[in-house]
Design a protein around this motif. Sequence first.
Motif, PDB file in Angstrom:
ATOM      1  N   THR A 123       0.838  -1.207   0.000  1.00 49.92           N
ATOM      2  CA  THR A 123       0.000   0.000   0.000  1.00 49.92           C
ATOM      3  C   THR A 123       0.872   1.255   0.000  1.00 49.92           C
ATOM      4  OG1 THR A 123      -1.725  -1.195   1.202  1.00 49.92           O
ATOM      5  CG2 THR A 123      -1.882   1.202   1.183  1.00 49.92           C
ATOM      6  N   ALA A 124       1.965   1.234   0.765  1.00 50.73           N
ATOM      7  CA  ALA A 124       2.873   2.386   0.817  1.00 50.73           C
ATOM      8  C   ALA A 124       3.539   2.626  -0.533  1.00 50.73           C
ATOM      9  CB  ALA A 124       3.934   2.174   1.896  1.00 50.73           C
ATOM     10  N   ASN A 125       3.845   1.566  -1.262  1.00 44.86           N
ATOM     11  CA  ASN A 125       4.579   1.708  -2.524  1.00 44.86           C
ATOM     12  C   ASN A 125       3.680   1.819  -3.756  1.00 44.86           C
ATOM     13  OD1 ASN A 125       7.300   1.699  -1.613  1.00 44.86           O
ATOM     14  ND2 ASN A 125       7.022  -0.453  -1.080  1.00 44.86           N
ATOM     15  N   LYS A 126       2.506   1.204  -3.728  1.00 43.13           N
ATOM     16  CA  LYS A 126       1.662   1.155  -4.924  1.00 43.13           C
ATOM     17  C   LYS A 126       0.342   1.902  -4.776  1.00 43.13           C
ATOM     18  CE  LYS A 126       4.367  -1.839  -7.054  1.00 43.13           C
ATOM     19  NZ  LYS A 126       5.172  -1.444  -8.178  1.00 43.13           N
ATOM     20  N   GLY A 127      -0.072   2.184  -3.550  1.00 42.47           N
ATOM     21  CA  GLY A 127      -1.369   2.822  -3.344  1.00 42.47           C
ATOM     22  C   GLY A 127      -1.342   4.313  -3.654  1.00 42.47           C
ATOM     23  N   SER A 128      -2.500   4.855  -3.959  1.00 35.39           N
ATOM     24  CA  SER A 128      -2.607   6.293  -4.197  1.00 35.39           C
ATOM     25  C   SER A 128      -2.401   7.029  -2.879  1.00 35.39           C
ATOM     26  CB  SER A 128      -3.983   6.630  -4.767  1.00 35.39           C
ATOM     27  OG  SER A 128      -4.983   6.421  -3.778  1.00 35.39           O
ATOM     28  N   ALA A 129      -2.112   8.312  -2.962  1.00 29.51           N
ATOM     29  CA  ALA A 129      -1.892   9.117  -1.759  1.00 29.51           C
ATOM     30  C   ALA A 129      -3.142   9.111  -0.872  1.00 29.51           C
ATOM     31  CB  ALA A 129      -1.497  10.536  -2.142  1.00 29.51           C
ATOM     32  N   GLY A 130      -4.316   9.185  -1.491  1.00 32.80           N
ATOM     33  CA  GLY A 130      -5.561   9.158  -0.722  1.00 32.80           C
ATOM     34  C   GLY A 130      -5.770   7.831  -0.014  1.00 32.80           C
ATOM     35  N   LEU A 131      -5.464   6.728  -0.697  1.00 35.18           N
ATOM     36  CA  LEU A 131      -5.583   5.409  -0.073  1.00 35.18           C
ATOM     37  C   LEU A 131      -4.596   5.275   1.082  1.00 35.18           C
ATOM     38  CD1 LEU A 131      -6.744   2.532  -0.018  1.00 35.18           C
ATOM     39  CD2 LEU A 131      -4.911   1.886  -1.621  1.00 35.18           C
ATOM     40  N   GLN A 132      -3.391   5.777   0.902  1.00 40.52           N
ATOM     41  CA  GLN A 132      -2.395   5.711   1.962  1.00 40.52           C
ATOM     42  C   GLN A 132      -2.863   6.478   3.193  1.00 40.52           C
ATOM     43  OE1 GLN A 132       1.036   7.259  -0.068  1.00 40.52           O
ATOM     44  NE2 GLN A 132       1.417   5.347  -1.157  1.00 40.52           N
ATOM     45  N   GLN A 133      -3.369   7.678   2.989  1.00 34.95           N
ATOM     46  CA  GLN A 133      -3.834   8.489   4.114  1.00 34.95           C
ATOM     47  C   GLN A 133      -5.016   7.811   4.805  1.00 34.95           C
ATOM     48  OE1 GLN A 133      -5.310  12.428   3.152  1.00 34.95           O
ATOM     49  NE2 GLN A 133      -4.705  13.185   5.168  1.00 34.95           N
ATOM     50  N   MET A 134      -5.968   7.317   4.030  1.00 36.42           N
ATOM     51  CA  MET A 134      -7.132   6.650   4.604  1.00 36.42           C
ATOM     52  C   MET A 134      -6.709   5.397   5.377  1.00 36.42           C
ATOM     53  SD  MET A 134     -10.511   5.106   2.761  1.00 36.42           S
ATOM     54  CE  MET A 134      -9.702   3.600   2.259  1.00 36.42           C
ATOM     55  N   THR A 135      -5.748   4.652   4.848  1.00 32.42           N
ATOM     56  CA  THR A 135      -5.290   3.434   5.506  1.00 32.42           C
ATOM     57  C   THR A 135      -4.647   3.747   6.847  1.00 32.42           C
ATOM     58  OG1 THR A 135      -4.958   2.362   3.366  1.00 32.42           O
ATOM     59  CG2 THR A 135      -3.806   1.399   5.257  1.00 32.42           C
ATOM     60  N   VAL A 136      -3.803   4.780   6.898  1.00 33.20           N
ATOM     61  CA  VAL A 136      -3.148   5.141   8.155  1.00 33.20           C
ATOM     62  C   VAL A 136      -4.184   5.559   9.197  1.00 33.20           C
ATOM     63  CG1 VAL A 136      -1.600   6.810   9.265  1.00 33.20           C
ATOM     64  CG2 VAL A 136      -0.951   5.757   7.105  1.00 33.20           C
ATOM     65  N   GLN A 137      -5.127   6.381   8.793  1.00 38.14           N
ATOM     66  CA  GLN A 137      -6.139   6.815   9.751  1.00 38.14           C
ATOM     67  C   GLN A 137      -7.054   5.663  10.162  1.00 38.14           C
ATOM     68  OE1 GLN A 137      -7.884  10.416   8.115  1.00 38.14           O
ATOM     69  NE2 GLN A 137      -6.356  11.612   9.236  1.00 38.14           N
ATOM     70  N   PHE A 138      -7.383   4.788   9.223  1.00 34.12           N
ATOM     71  CA  PHE A 138      -8.201   3.616   9.560  1.00 34.12           C
ATOM     72  C   PHE A 138      -7.466   2.721  10.556  1.00 34.12           C
ATOM     73  CE2 PHE A 138      -9.593  -0.767   8.748  1.00 34.12           C
ATOM     74  CZ  PHE A 138     -10.952  -0.631   8.993  1.00 34.12           C
ATOM     75  N   LEU A 139      -6.174   2.503  10.343  1.00 32.10           N
ATOM     76  CA  LEU A 139      -5.382   1.710  11.293  1.00 32.10           C
ATOM     77  C   LEU A 139      -5.374   2.359  12.668  1.00 32.10           C
ATOM     78  CD1 LEU A 139      -2.324   0.643   9.115  1.00 32.10           C
ATOM     79  CD2 LEU A 139      -4.173  -0.821   9.962  1.00 32.10           C
ATOM     80  N   GLY A 140      -5.281   3.694  12.683  1.00 30.17           N
ATOM     81  CA  GLY A 140      -5.300   4.404  13.958  1.00 30.17           C
ATOM     82  C   GLY A 140      -6.608   4.221  14.702  1.00 30.17           C
ATOM     83  N   VAL A 141      -7.702   4.349  13.987  1.00 25.41           N
ATOM     84  CA  VAL A 141      -9.013   4.165  14.616  1.00 25.41           C
ATOM     85  C   VAL A 141      -9.156   2.727  15.105  1.00 25.41           C
ATOM     86  CG1 VAL A 141     -11.509   4.118  14.159  1.00 25.41           C
ATOM     87  CG2 VAL A 141     -10.115   6.035  13.355  1.00 25.41           C
ATOM     88  N   GLN A 142      -8.744   1.760  14.286  1.00 25.15           N
ATOM     89  CA  GLN A 142      -8.854   0.352  14.693  1.00 25.15           C
ATOM     90  C   GLN A 142      -7.989   0.046  15.912  1.00 25.15           C
ATOM     91  OE1 GLN A 142     -11.037  -1.978  13.650  1.00 25.15           O
ATOM     92  NE2 GLN A 142     -11.888  -0.233  12.571  1.00 25.15           N
ATOM     93  N   ALA A 143      -6.799   0.627  15.975  1.00 24.72           N
ATOM     94  CA  ALA A 143      -5.931   0.402  17.142  1.00 24.72           C
ATOM     95  C   ALA A 143      -6.586   0.965  18.394  1.00 24.72           C
ATOM     96  CB  ALA A 143      -4.562   1.034  16.915  1.00 24.72           C
ATOM     97  N   CYS A 144      -7.134   2.152  18.288  1.00 23.01           N
ATOM     98  CA  CYS A 144      -7.821   2.747  19.444  1.00 23.01           C
ATOM     99  C   CYS A 144      -9.035   1.922  19.856  1.00 23.01           C
ATOM    100  CB  CYS A 144      -8.249   4.173  19.135  1.00 23.01           C
ATOM    101  SG  CYS A 144      -6.895   5.350  19.009  1.00 23.01           S
ATOM    102  N   LEU A 145      -9.801   1.479  18.884  1.00 24.65           N
ATOM    103  CA  LEU A 145     -10.985   0.690  19.186  1.00 24.65           C
ATOM    104  C   LEU A 145     -10.631  -0.697  19.729  1.00 24.65           C
ATOM    105  CD1 LEU A 145     -13.341   1.550  16.198  1.00 24.65           C
ATOM    106  CD2 LEU A 145     -13.498   2.340  18.573  1.00 24.65           C
ATOM    107  N   GLY A 146      -9.407  -1.162  19.452  1.00 19.46           N
ATOM    108  CA  GLY A 146      -8.971  -2.457  19.967  1.00 19.46           C
ATOM    109  C   GLY A 146      -9.078  -2.535  21.475  1.00 19.46           C
ATOM    110  N   THR A 147      -8.799  -1.436  22.142  1.00 13.01           N
ATOM    111  CA  THR A 147      -8.920  -1.398  23.602  1.00 13.01           C
ATOM    112  C   THR A 147     -10.372  -1.581  24.012  1.00 13.01           C
ATOM    113  OG1 THR A 147      -7.023   0.067  23.798  1.00 13.01           O
ATOM    114  CG2 THR A 147      -8.543   0.033  25.649  1.00 13.01           C
TER     115      THR A 147
END
Length: 193
Positions: A123-147
Amino acid sequence: IPFGNYLLYPFTILATGFHEMGHGMTALLLGGQFHSLQIYANGSGVAFHSGSNLLTRPLVAAGGLLGPPIAGAFFILAGSKLSLSRWVLAGLGTSLLLSTLIWVRSPFGWAMLPLIGLVLLVTANKGSAGLQQMTVQFLGVQACLGTFRQLDYLFMNQINMNGRIMYSDTGQMAQSLLLPYWIWGSLIAVFSF
């Protein structure tokens, strides 16, 4: 959503990785040793460390509980900058691969963490800039919700880990700091929120 738990399963495993790495990194920061971690298919895990004492043991226990929300907050903030998203994904993917080599000692962890790491690197190497940004923020939300998906764990004094009864993280904090485990669970939940 039907099959929603299956769709979120990789993120549950990633949150477990953040949790166990939180224990290990806290042990290292406090002068201890981080030997290995194991992640199991049911989403649980354990970190093996040494060198803790009566003062550092509760901090190492709290480090695991705070690992997912701290990682999540970092990803959400970093994902707000389009220019950082690619680097965050590449860094996380590389970190997952390296930590697997250094610390992971369970077959399931060896299967899942490198797979997640490779998907993040692609994703970092082939994904669009928008996909990369959305993925990072989605991972952040999922990590927070993991608790919060495992909120009940904060309010357990003991757990059964593969047939072995042991203190939970808040139970370990209670043993060292004398206040009941549910008080530590409440404080961790409030801080995580």
